[in-house]
Motif scaffolding. Structure first.
Motif, PDB file in Angstrom:
ATOM      1  N   ARG A  61      -4.382  77.631 -10.318  1.00  0.00           N
ATOM      2  CA  ARG A  61      -4.765  76.687 -11.374  1.00  0.00           C
ATOM      3  C   ARG A  61      -5.929  75.794 -10.952  1.00  0.00           C
ATOM      4  O   ARG A  61      -6.723  75.348 -11.778  1.00  0.00           O
ATOM      5  N   GLY A  62      -6.044  75.542  -9.650  1.00  0.00           N
ATOM      6  CA  GLY A  62      -7.114  74.674  -9.179  1.00  0.00           C
ATOM      7  C   GLY A  62      -8.498  75.212  -9.465  1.00  0.00           C
ATOM      8  O   GLY A  62      -9.447  74.439  -9.672  1.00  0.00           O
ATOM      9  N   PHE A  63      -8.648  76.553  -9.516  1.00  0.00           N
ATOM     10  CA  PHE A  63      -9.955  77.128  -9.786  1.00  0.00           C
ATOM     11  C   PHE A  63     -10.413  76.832 -11.213  1.00  0.00           C
ATOM     12  O   PHE A  63     -11.612  76.749 -11.478  1.00  0.00           O
ATOM     13  N   GLY A  64      -9.459  76.674 -12.125  1.00  0.00           N
ATOM     14  CA  GLY A  64      -9.819  76.362 -13.509  1.00  0.00           C
ATOM     15  C   GLY A  64     -10.369  74.964 -13.684  1.00  0.00           C
ATOM     16  O   GLY A  64     -10.959  74.647 -14.715  1.00  0.00           O
ATOM     17  N   LYS A  65     -10.185  74.113 -12.677  1.00  0.00           N
ATOM     18  CA  LYS A  65     -10.672  72.736 -12.748  1.00  0.00           C
ATOM     19  C   LYS A  65     -12.015  72.566 -12.052  1.00  0.00           C
ATOM     20  O   LYS A  65     -12.541  71.459 -11.986  1.00  0.00           O
ATOM     21  N   MET A  66     -12.558  73.649 -11.535  1.00  0.00           N
ATOM     22  CA  MET A  66     -13.824  73.550 -10.817  1.00  0.00           C
ATOM     23  C   MET A  66     -14.962  73.290 -11.795  1.00  0.00           C
ATOM     24  O   MET A  66     -14.916  73.726 -12.951  1.00  0.00           O
ATOM     25  N   PRO A  67     -15.989  72.565 -11.355  1.00  0.00           N
ATOM     26  CA  PRO A  67     -17.085  72.181 -12.255  1.00  0.00           C
ATOM     27  C   PRO A  67     -17.975  73.363 -12.619  1.00  0.00           C
ATOM     28  O   PRO A  67     -17.982  74.400 -11.950  1.00  0.00           O
ATOM     29  N   PHE A  68     -18.711  73.169 -13.695  1.00  0.00           N
ATOM     30  CA  PHE A  68     -19.717  74.141 -14.106  1.00  0.00           C
ATOM     31  C   PHE A  68     -20.771  74.256 -13.001  1.00  0.00           C
ATOM     32  O   PHE A  68     -21.143  73.251 -12.402  1.00  0.00           O
ATOM     33  N   PRO A  69     -21.240  75.461 -12.656  1.00  0.00           N
ATOM     34  CA  PRO A  69     -20.964  76.741 -13.323  1.00  0.00           C
ATOM     35  C   PRO A  69     -19.952  77.612 -12.599  1.00  0.00           C
ATOM     36  O   PRO A  69     -19.825  78.787 -12.917  1.00  0.00           O
ATOM     37  N   VAL A  70     -19.213  77.044 -11.605  1.00  0.00           N
ATOM     38  CA  VAL A  70     -18.334  77.880 -10.794  1.00  0.00           C
ATOM     39  C   VAL A  70     -17.260  78.549 -11.631  1.00  0.00           C
ATOM     40  O   VAL A  70     -17.040  79.765 -11.550  1.00  0.00           O
ATOM     41  N   ALA A  71     -16.557  77.767 -12.471  1.00  0.00           N
ATOM     42  CA  ALA A  71     -15.483  78.337 -13.282  1.00  0.00           C
ATOM     43  C   ALA A  71     -16.023  79.382 -14.250  1.00  0.00           C
ATOM     44  O   ALA A  71     -15.400  80.420 -14.475  1.00  0.00           O
ATOM     45  N   ASP A  72     -17.200  79.115 -14.840  1.00  0.00           N
ATOM     46  CA  ASP A  72     -17.784  80.081 -15.769  1.00  0.00           C
ATOM     47  C   ASP A  72     -18.168  81.370 -15.048  1.00  0.00           C
ATOM     48  O   ASP A  72     -18.010  82.472 -15.600  1.00  0.00           O
ATOM     49  N   LEU A  73     -18.664  81.240 -13.823  1.00  0.00           N
ATOM     50  CA  LEU A  73     -19.031  82.428 -13.065  1.00  0.00           C
ATOM     51  C   LEU A  73     -17.793  83.257 -12.736  1.00  0.00           C
ATOM     52  O   LEU A  73     -17.812  84.497 -12.844  1.00  0.00           O
ATOM     53  N   MET A  74     -16.706  82.581 -12.360  1.00  0.00           N
ATOM     54  CA  MET A  74     -15.472  83.309 -12.084  1.00  0.00           C
ATOM     55  C   MET A  74     -14.934  83.978 -13.348  1.00  0.00           C
ATOM     56  O   MET A  74     -14.439  85.108 -13.308  1.00  0.00           O
ATOM     57  N   ALA A  75     -15.053  83.285 -14.485  1.00  0.00           N
ATOM     58  CA  ALA A  75     -14.626  83.876 -15.752  1.00  0.00           C
ATOM     59  C   ALA A  75     -15.461  85.100 -16.088  1.00  0.00           C
ATOM     60  O   ALA A  75     -14.964  86.077 -16.658  1.00  0.00           O
ATOM     61  N   ALA A  76     -16.746  85.073 -15.736  1.00  0.00           N
ATOM     62  CA  ALA A  76     -17.622  86.218 -15.994  1.00  0.00           C
ATOM     63  C   ALA A  76     -17.152  87.445 -15.220  1.00  0.00           C
ATOM     64  O   ALA A  76     -17.314  88.581 -15.683  1.00  0.00           O
ATOM     65  N   PHE A  77     -16.546  87.220 -14.059  1.00  0.00           N
ATOM     66  CA  PHE A  77     -16.006  88.328 -13.267  1.00  0.00           C
ATOM     67  C   PHE A  77     -14.593  88.702 -13.703  1.00  0.00           C
ATOM     68  O   PHE A  77     -13.957  89.551 -13.080  1.00  0.00           O
ATOM     69  N   GLY A  78     -14.115  88.066 -14.779  1.00  0.00           N
ATOM     70  CA  GLY A  78     -12.824  88.431 -15.337  1.00  0.00           C
ATOM     71  C   GLY A  78     -11.673  87.530 -14.962  1.00  0.00           C
ATOM     72  O   GLY A  78     -10.563  87.699 -15.476  1.00  0.00           O
ATOM     73  N   ALA A  79     -11.892  86.570 -14.069  1.00  0.00           N
ATOM     74  CA  ALA A  79     -10.793  85.741 -13.580  1.00  0.00           C
ATOM     75  C   ALA A  79     -10.277  84.791 -14.651  1.00  0.00           C
ATOM     76  O   ALA A  79     -11.031  84.309 -15.498  1.00  0.00           O
ATOM     77  N   THR A  80      -8.995  84.521 -14.584  1.00  0.00           N
ATOM     78  CA  THR A  80      -8.376  83.531 -15.460  1.00  0.00           C
ATOM     79  C   THR A  80      -7.257  82.840 -14.695  1.00  0.00           C
ATOM     80  O   THR A  80      -6.724  83.387 -13.722  1.00  0.00           O
ATOM     81  N   VAL A  81      -6.924  81.639 -15.101  1.00  0.00           N
ATOM     82  CA  VAL A  81      -5.863  80.893 -14.431  1.00  0.00           C
ATOM     83  C   VAL A  81      -4.541  81.632 -14.606  1.00  0.00           C
ATOM     84  O   VAL A  81      -4.212  82.108 -15.696  1.00  0.00           O
ATOM     85  N   GLY A  82      -3.792  81.735 -13.516  1.00  0.00           N
ATOM     86  CA  GLY A  82      -2.564  82.527 -13.522  1.00  0.00           C
ATOM     87  C   GLY A  82      -1.383  81.847 -14.154  1.00  0.00           C
ATOM     88  O   GLY A  82      -0.368  81.617 -13.496  1.00  0.00           O
TER      89      GLY A  82
END
Length: 287
Positions: free
Chosen positions: A90-111
């Motif tokens: 869940r902590g990754f979903g709270k990361m600032p732009f653009p880190v969370a968006d970049l992870m989402a681009a690779f398909g990641a989502t909060v578990g």
């Protein structure tokens, strides 16, 4: 400001335009990297076990190198053409732009359960590491082992949605560093106490490590990845659901541990296990 790209259930399947653009760029970069991956020659076995429709849950083991987070999705997409959706802390979903968006681009989502259910409803391939972050930092004697601590959420969701499980075992990532301390030693106890004070998670303690010589430069290691046959999670009639969830969890864990042992045996006989260029042509390959 944090991004909702990894936390908003409504955008998991249909993300915003900028996420789609970043995803296309990431996939283009991954495709371009194929010759380099082939040159590196990771040992990859069991690709035939991946359901072609993409409807399955990959259950893997974390390593100190963290390469499994790239290699598993990369090989799955290369084999069947589906984007894998890793479930993250869940902590990754709270990361600032653009880190969370970049992870989402690779398909990641909060578990979260609601996210996993939405992905399963759309028959998406999902990747989960039940050991979480506690499985990354390995103390002496913990290499290539699972630290699930009783977690069974992945099995419960799979049973609820009749979602097949594909165990994905990786060997090599725990050998880029040597752990110098044990969890029950002086440093281990101090580290656990410090981790508890800082974040409330004593199981996130860090061992003392070394890579090449006395440095933290990681040692070159070949990666060994095997996808085991799918585990059918459909509950038989007359069996209590909680009992079946425990059965699926235990079967997945035993299969993953057995597959890790098989890969360890393969690596022990491989002359290319430490990426010696002179042994490149003699590297062990799947039968």
């Amino acid at each position: 400001m944090t991004s909702s790209a990894m936390t908003n259930v409504d955008t998991l399947i249909d993300p915003p335009g900028h996420i789609r653009a970043m995803r296309r760029a990431a996939e283009t970069a991954a495709d371009a990297a194929a010759p380099l991956v082939d040159l590196y020659r990771p040992y990859v076995d069991g690709l035939q076990n991946l359901p072609r429709d993409g409807r399955f849950l990959l259950v893997g083991n974390h390593s100190q190198a963290g390469v499994e987070g790239f290699l598993i999705p990369y090989m799955v997409r290369r084999e069947i053409g589906h984007l894998v959706r890793p479930l993250t802390d869940r902590g990754f979903g709270k990361m600032p732009f653009p880190v969370a968006d970049l992870m989402a681009a690779f398909g990641a989502t909060v578990g979260a359960p609601e996210s996993a259910r939405e992905l399963m409803r759309h028959n998406q391939p999902i990747l989960v590491f039940p050991g979480g972050g506690r499985e990354i930092a390995k103390f002496k004697g913990e290499q290539n082992t699972l630290r699930w601590e009783g977690r069974a959420g992945f099995a419960r969701l799979s049973v609820e949605n009749d979602y097949p499980i594909v165990p994905a075992a990786l060997i090599g990532g725990d050998d880029v560093y040597t752990s110098l301390t044990r969890r029950d030693g002086l440093w281990g106890r101090l580290s656990q106490g410090l981790a508890e004070r800082l974040g409330g998670k004593p199981d996130m303690a860090m061992p003392l490590l070394r890579g090449i010589g006395p440095t933290l430069i990681p040692r070159p290691q070949r990666m060994y990845l095997r996808f085991a046959p799918p585990i059918d999670t459909t509950k038989p009639a007359g069996i209590d659901e909680q009992d079946w969830v425990a059965t699926i969890r235990d079967e997945t864990k035993k299969t993953l541990e057995r597959t890790l042992d098989e890969l360890l045996a393969i690596r022990a006989e491989d002359p290319y296990r430490e990426l010696n260029p002179l042994a490149w042509h003699r590297a062990t390959q799947p039968a």
